[in-house]
Design a protein around this motif. Sequence first.
Motif: not given
Length: 440
Positions: A146-157
């Motif tokens: 799993e890779i954990l991101l957030t719902k506020m990431e810029h498309h670049s991340n």
Amino acid sequence: MTEPNQVAGVLAPDGRAVLPDGDRAAPGPQESPWDIEAIRAQFPILSREVHGRPLVYLDNAASSQQPHRVLSRVERYLREQHANVHRGAHQLSAEATEAYEDARRAVAAHVGATNPAEIVFTRGTTEAVNLVASSWGGAFVSPGDEILLTKMEHHSNLVPWQLLAGRTGCVLRFVDVTPEGTLDLEDFDRLLARQPRLVAFTHVSNSLGTINPVREIVARAHAAGALTLVDGAQAAPHLLSDVSRIGCDFYAFSGHKMCGPTGVGALWARRELLEEMPPYQGGGEMISEVRLEGSSWAKPPHKFEAGTPNISGVVGFGEAARFLAELGAEAIESHEAALKRYALERLGDIDGLRLYGPRQERTSVFSFTYGDVHPHDLSTILDQWGIAIRAGHHCNQPLMGHYGISGTARASFYLYNSTDEIDALCDGLALAAEVFGGIS
Ligand code: PMP
């Protein structure tokens, strides 16, 4: 090195930024002790007009402007020092290499990196994230990880990780965003319990201005056994962004948002990670030895800088880092904090204007909707009065979806903006309300 037409942004003992040659303008109507006229005088573009009006440039989250000293440093490099780096035995190549590596030292210092070899020059934040997703992700991520991101990431991340998921079968999860526009840290803990390999998140939201609790997030991620990548595109220009204090594993940022040229940025990464990661791209410069049967790699950072780099861009990036260092991160932060307070007060008084993002722990990026006026229409109208803001989804489509909107208008400030420009924006919004026949 000081250029002939450069005005160094030195600080007086009281913290005020001053011109060194006594050619000081009267202090502006600022809350902070920042000689705004002296600062503005260093940015040639700020004295131009747009549609017959003085330019009010409030699109700094997209790209900032460059001071004389960056422009003239790049010009001097091109006029007097240009040659390819690292491989020539002649004087110009030696000078170009020195200028390039000197920039690496300045950029490293900007993010508190003690070892310049931990700075890899890239085209920008986007390429820095792609480098990690492709190189580290390709080598160390397995199906089901799993890779954990957030719902506020810029498309670049976000998109580089989607591409990695498509290639490896890893799973992406997303930390929720609260209605106020902060990360939901309880949700973060829940998702951390699933033991992701990496937590990749933005230091500052480019739409909401939210300053995420970066040290806390990194500490919790490490405690759960995950590596951390911080997207510093909106933080490195504005806040003291010190990778050794933050404690992260990767930090990505762009030159053009911090008074430098476009097409250049950096990835800072811990030396051990750069050692164990495979090359991102193959070609010249990144090799130790090439045989037809196979090749070996140069040491980091060169292992990740295939081909002729953007040498003049890097030189300008280094000069921008030095410019910001001389102004001082704390002085910049404090000027922007004064702008932020004033903007919150003024924008908060405007009927029909809905501001997104938290009131505390935020930078001076202001996303808003204005009644039911389309953000693009608003931006077009303001442009007629010389006011440059951005309208749209700001490469944050999932975040816009989270708020049930397709986009916002966004005014974003930087070290050379003044409270007068906030007044100009508010006057522009009042005029726009008249043009649109009132705001509902
Ligand atoms: N992340 C964030 C938070 C950004 O604001 C931006 C630029 N808008 C990027 C990444 C991408 O930066 P660049 O286009 O310079 O690669």
